[in-house]
Design an enzyme around this catalytic site. Structure first.
Site, PDB file in Angstrom:
ATOM      1  N   GLU A  45      71.109  56.918  -1.370  1.00  0.00           N
ATOM      2  CA  GLU A  45      72.185  57.752  -2.126  1.00  0.00           C
ATOM      3  C   GLU A  45      71.762  59.485  -1.248  1.00  0.00           C
ATOM      4  O   GLU A  45      70.374  59.482  -1.153  1.00  0.00           O
ATOM      5  CB  GLU A  45      72.029  58.128  -3.686  1.00  0.00           C
ATOM      6  CG  GLU A  45      72.821  59.069  -4.038  1.00  0.00           C
ATOM      7  CD  GLU A  45      72.887  59.298  -5.611  1.00  0.00           C
ATOM      8  OE1 GLU A  45      71.720  58.777  -6.452  1.00  0.00           O
ATOM      9  OE2 GLU A  45      73.933  59.976  -6.309  1.00  0.00           O
ATOM     10  N   CYS A 244      75.392  58.464  -8.471  1.00  0.00           N
ATOM     11  CA  CYS A 244      76.251  59.479  -9.088  1.00  0.00           C
ATOM     12  C   CYS A 244      77.290  60.180  -7.933  1.00  0.00           C
ATOM     13  O   CYS A 244      78.278  60.707  -8.505  1.00  0.00           O
ATOM     14  CB  CYS A 244      75.476  60.583  -9.886  1.00  0.00           C
ATOM     15  SG  CYS A 244      74.570  59.924 -11.130  1.00  0.00           S
ATOM     16  N   ASN A 375      79.878  53.183 -10.225  1.00  0.00           N
ATOM     17  CA  ASN A 375      78.357  53.185 -10.073  1.00  0.00           C
ATOM     18  C   ASN A 375      77.836  53.067 -11.585  1.00  0.00           C
ATOM     19  O   ASN A 375      77.891  51.865 -12.149  1.00  0.00           O
ATOM     20  CB  ASN A 375      77.743  54.715  -9.550  1.00  0.00           C
ATOM     21  CG  ASN A 375      76.454  54.641  -9.727  1.00  0.00           C
ATOM     22  OD1 ASN A 375      75.593  53.739  -9.425  1.00  0.00           O
ATOM     23  ND2 ASN A 375      76.015  55.847 -10.386  1.00  0.00           N
ATOM     24  N   GLU A 376      77.514  54.417 -12.175  1.00  0.00           N
ATOM     25  CA  GLU A 376      76.928  54.044 -13.757  1.00  0.00           C
ATOM     26  C   GLU A 376      78.242  54.550 -14.679  1.00  0.00           C
ATOM     27  O   GLU A 376      78.405  55.439 -15.187  1.00  0.00           O
ATOM     28  CB  GLU A 376      75.804  54.907 -13.876  1.00  0.00           C
ATOM     29  CG  GLU A 376      74.583  54.395 -13.307  1.00  0.00           C
ATOM     30  CD  GLU A 376      73.340  55.443 -13.459  1.00  0.00           C
ATOM     31  OE1 GLU A 376      73.543  56.539 -13.802  1.00  0.00           O
ATOM     32  OE2 GLU A 376      72.411  54.700 -13.451  1.00  0.00           O
TER      33      GLU A 376
END
Ligand code: AHR
Length: 664
Positions: A45, A244, A375-376
């Site tokens: 990331e 994120c 993603n989350e």
């Protein structure tokens, strides 16, 4: 000083009294399950300055003046304050006609006037003596304006200097020129300085400086030391671009892969989600130029023989922040992004996106097998959007394995998602664990109890946090690495369910980080691997091909349900490598005591033999590497071991992770 907390000491005591065993038995004949080639991978990331100013090697910050404050990273003489008076510099903003590349710098000089423009790089330009660099400028020129480039050290010494011969051929065309230069000295806090002398007008849309020594020598490529560290791990997959960052602080700032491919000037700058995410560690010059975009990620995967695992936005922005959702009736472009990405990666060159890939230089498909949706993300809003994606993807591309999210931690959302995803019979469930050493040790047996027939598990992000989850004081201690290793023995033992796992995050700049701990730390000049890195690497390069039973006691036919998961403070797992015909045992001792153990290898034709043992250890569990003190590095050491009468006697060192390989 390290203090074992009460929960942890209780655990160790219970384990000690209940299960203390001298002998462990491995049965090399009984394979339990294959280990997937994807088992140990990487999570990348652009956090902690990992992208621009990190692995992407351009040394110029804000190279095309497109930051909202166009002169971030640049200083001029005369200074910006005097621009109004002197009218020698102007920022031109043509965002209406060129939204993807809105700004450029104009230099307007009369006869004899001389001005300069200098770039500070990412906290000082790091240049090496005798190294070659390539300077790139994209410009339009009118008149006789002259341009000179200097690379200057912090003390003002010029370490390279050249004239840049700019053409006036067509005043209305953007031209690009590349010039090589070699530095005469090393500096870690240098600057790039351009001097202009009138008369004439120069318009500058981009200025770059790349080291020639990039990964695989690719022009305008990636920092070789950092990518080497990744390649040395032999990752089974590479997850990108986050994190994120995929979700964005809000939907307008979310990551959309199509804006990251093609000519650099078409890759629209985006604020980095981590620019202001952590109030105490804001980085106001943190943006994404996307020089490292989706095409480059696919190339990198190919270079490392890692399965590409892109993650795309699912129509929800970061649920820690705004948590904005795209209305269901407007989801088509997001779903189309997924379908187009599959075509870009795998489609024939006759297809629209397959042709784009060919035009970028890669006619052969990338053979992508995994695609992450979100993603989350979590909750009903995620489930209903995921259903849209799944239907569209599976209809056209049934072989693509969809990675689905359970959120960010084993909390109530996790359980809601886990049961919803299992009902949907998804391919792969992604689980994230940022937890304490105690949690990792106590949960090494977690997957022993998972449903063998349900979806496969990707442990897509995990890391042991030494002080407190999310604390800025967390360090990459040895104990954390050992706790991760203990947990990983549980992942390995359950390779039939857990088919992929990756530590997170991967990179951090020592000055510009927002998150700690991280696997690899770097500054503008060097990089270093943490104890956690070596744990990941040792698992990956010793992943073997099949899991075999490793049980406490002498009877291999005994209870195969017992796993070595903390008894007498030892965590262990075993695999065989059918290609090399070797047995590989991994053994973790996070306690402060030496453990004397015997491993009996049943099903081994060789009664006696030699093997090797690699040990990662230090004297204290809270040891960690200081960037300033390379001598504090904790690195694995390999020595030879002997097997006699199928038995290997081991003195397992305190605070150690041990990998044993022996020919069968
Ligand atoms: O790895 C750092 C962050 O942790 C990732 O961006 C996110 O997925 C998780 O919360």
């Amino acid at each position: 000083m390290f203090r074992i907390n009460s929960m942890f000491s209780l655990l160790l005591c219970v384990c000690l009294h209940t299960f203390a065993q001298e002998v462990y038995t491995v049965d090399a004949r009984q394979t339990i399950s294959p280990v997937q080639s994807t088992m140990w991978g990487l999570f990348y990331e652009d956090i902690n300055r990992s992208g621009d100013g990190g692995v992407y090697a351009d040394l110029v910050k804000n190279r095309s003046f497109d930051f909202p404050e166009a002169m971030i990273g640049w200083t001029t003489v005369p200074s910006k304050r005097q621009w109004g008076k002197a009218d020698m510099f102007r920022i031109v903003n043509r965002s209406v006609s060129h939204p993807e590349n809105p700004k450029y710098l104009q230099v307007i000089l009369q006869d004899g006037e001389k001005v300069s423009l200098s770039n500070e790089s990412f906290g000082g330009m790091s240049l090496k003596k005798g190294a070659e660099y390539e300077f790139i400028i994209q410009y339009k020129k009118e008149g006789k304006i002259k341009t000179m480039l200097d690379l200057v050290s912090s003390s003002g010494k010029t370490v390279a200097s050249i004239n840049i011969p700019l053409t006036t051929a067509d005043r209305h065309q953007w031209h690009s020129i590349k010039q090589k230069l070699i530095t005469s000295d090393t500096t870690h806090n240098g600057r790039l300085v351009l001097t202009f002398e009138g008369p004439g007008t120069l318009e500058i849309d981009r200025i770059s400086l790349f080291p020639a020594d990039t990964w695989k020598g690719r022009k305008e490529g990636l920092r070789s030391d950092l990518v080497h560290l990744l390649a040395d791990m032999k990752p089974g997959f590479f997850r990108f671009p986050g994190g994120c960052i995929v979700e964005g602080e809000n939907l307008d700032n979310s990551y959309r892969w199509k804006t990251t491919i093609g000519p650099l000037e078409n890759r629209k700058l985006l604020i980095n989600k981590w620019n202001n995410a952590i109030p105490t560690r804001q980085l106001q010059d943190y943006y994404q130029s996307f020089g490292l975009g989706f095409y480059e990620y696919f190339l990198l995967c190919e270079d490392m023989a890692a399965e590409p695992m892109p993650i795309i936005n699912c129509g929800i922005s970061c649920q820690f922040d705004a948590g904005e959702v795209v209305p269901m009736e407007h989801m088509d472009p997001y779903v189309q992004d997924a379908l187009d990405l599959i075509e870009f990666a795998n489609g024939k060159v006759e297809t629209k996106w397959g042709r784009k890939r060919m035009e970028l230089g890669h006619p052969a498909p990338f053979n992508m097998k995994f695609l992450g949706i979100g993603n989350e993300n979590w909750g009903p809003q995620y489930v209903e959007r995921l259903q849209l994606f799944s239907k569209a993807i599976k209809e056209k591309h049934p072989n693509i394995q969809i990675i689905t999210s359970t959120g960010y931690s084993p909390n109530p959302q996790f359980h809601y998602m886990d049961s919803a995803l299992r009902k949907m019979a998804v391919d792969v469930i992604d689980e994230h664990y940022y937890q304490t050493p105690e949690w990792f040790l106590m949960n090494a047996g977690k997957y022993d109890k998972y449903d063998r027939k349900g979806p496969k598990i990707l442990v897509g992000e995990y890391a042991c946090h030494s002080v407190r989850i999310g604390s800025p004081n967390n360090k990459n201690t040895l104990l954390c690495a050992l706790a991760e290793a203990a947990f990983m023995t549980g992942l390995e033992r359950n390779a039939d369910v857990v088919t992929m796992a990756a530590y997170a995050p991967l990179f951090a700049h020592v000055k510009d980080w927002q998150w700690t701990p991280n696997l690899i730390w770097f500054d503008n000049n060097m990089s270093y691997a943490t104890p956690s890195y070596y744990v990941q690497q040792l698992f990956s390069v010793n992943k073997g091909t099949h899991v075999v039973p490793l049980i406490p006691g002498t009877n291999p036919q005994g209870d195969k349900g017992i796993s070595l998961s903390g008894q007498d403070s030892i965590w262990a797992s075993a695999v065989i490598d059918k290609q090399t015909n070797e047995l590989i045992v991994k053994l973790v001792n996070p306690s402060g005591m030496v453990k004397y153990k015997k491993i009996v290898v049943n099903g081994n034709k060789n009664v006696n033999g030699k093997g090797k043992m690699t040990v990662l250890k230090s004297n204290r569990p809270d040891d960690f590497y200081f960037f300033e003190k390379p001598e504090t590095a904790i690195v694995p050491v390999t020595s030879s071991i002997e097997m006699k009468y199928r038995t290997i006697e081991l003195k397992v060192q305190p605070y150690s992770f041990n990998v044993m390989r022996i020919k069968l």
